[in-house]
Write an enzyme that holds these catalytic residues in place. Structure first.
Site, mmCIF file in Angstrom:
data_model
loop_
_atom_site.group_PDB
_atom_site.id
_atom_site.type_symbol
_atom_site.label_atom_id
_atom_site.label_comp_id
_atom_site.label_asym_id
_atom_site.label_seq_id
_atom_site.Cartn_x
_atom_site.Cartn_y
_atom_site.Cartn_z
ATOM 1 N N GLN A 266 0.834 -1.203 0.000
ATOM 2 C CA GLN A 266 0.000 0.000 0.000
ATOM 3 C C GLN A 266 0.862 1.244 0.000
ATOM 4 O OE1 GLN A 266 -2.115 -0.927 3.656
ATOM 5 N NE2 GLN A 266 -1.257 0.887 4.625
ATOM 6 N N GLY A 267 0.271 2.294 -0.550
ATOM 7 C CA GLY A 267 0.934 3.586 -0.599
ATOM 8 C C GLY A 267 -0.104 4.679 -0.458
ATOM 9 N N TYR A 268 0.374 5.894 -0.285
ATOM 10 C CA TYR A 268 -0.515 7.027 -0.011
ATOM 11 C C TYR A 268 -0.419 8.066 -1.113
ATOM 12 C CZ TYR A 268 -1.238 4.889 4.452
ATOM 13 O OH TYR A 268 -1.591 3.994 5.430
ATOM 14 N N LEU A 269 -1.580 8.475 -1.600
ATOM 15 C CA LEU A 269 -1.674 9.598 -2.531
ATOM 16 C C LEU A 269 -1.770 10.901 -1.753
ATOM 17 C CD1 LEU A 269 -4.196 7.876 -4.933
ATOM 18 C CD2 LEU A 269 -1.769 8.279 -5.378
#
Length: 157
Positions: free
Chosen positions: A29-32
């Site tokens: 997962q990653g964050y925008l």
């Protein structure tokens, strides 16, 4: 309005518990968007070699152990993976195991990369004051410590 009410705990005696849990999900997962007021996360997950899923999640500011949360399934796994790889850096990786205790589903996350050997168990509640039977392997509660939020842990991935 969708709400997430979640308690988090460190896991004790991980090496004894892990063999009892079965096949984990591999989550990336990653964050925008990643700020104290809100996060927008993209997550792709694989279970075994045959099941994939992707989600986009929007979360509001946490008050106590409650926050607004909206989660959307993404139909195109390949595009979700591409967004994660191209637009999110760093990427958090973890193995997720499921433990059922009574009618409660515990999600146990074994972090990979820079956060290893951290293992955290989370359980969602319907009310902040809901009674909860803790499994024997539950350690210190870290629900109110933002150092254990994924949005913080991603900084050391």
């Amino acid at each position: 309005m969708a709400k997430e009410i979640e308690r988090k705990f460190l896991v004790r005696d991980w090496e004894s518990l892990k063999p009892k849990l079965g096949t984990p999900w591999l989550i990336r997962q990653g964050y925008l968007v990643n700020s104290p007021e809100k996060t927008v996360r993209i997550r792709v997950a694989n279970w075994g070699s045959w099941y994939n899923k992707a989600t986009l999640t929007v979360k509001g500011k946490t008050t106590g152990i409650t926050r607004d949360e909206y989660e959307f399934a993404l139909d195109n796994f390949a595009e979700a993976s591409e967004i994660l790889e191209r637009m999110c850096s760093p990427i958090l990786r973890k193995h997720r195991y499921i433990w059922m205790q009574g009618n409660k589903k515990w999600e146990i996350d074994e972090f990979i990369d820079g956060n290893a050997p951290l293992v955290i168990a989370e359980v969602e509640l319907t009310d902040e004051n809901q009674a909860l039977d803790l499994p024997e392997w539950v350690g210190e509660e870290v629900s109110y410590d933002n150092r254990y939020y994924n949005s913080h842990l991603i900084k050391t991935s």
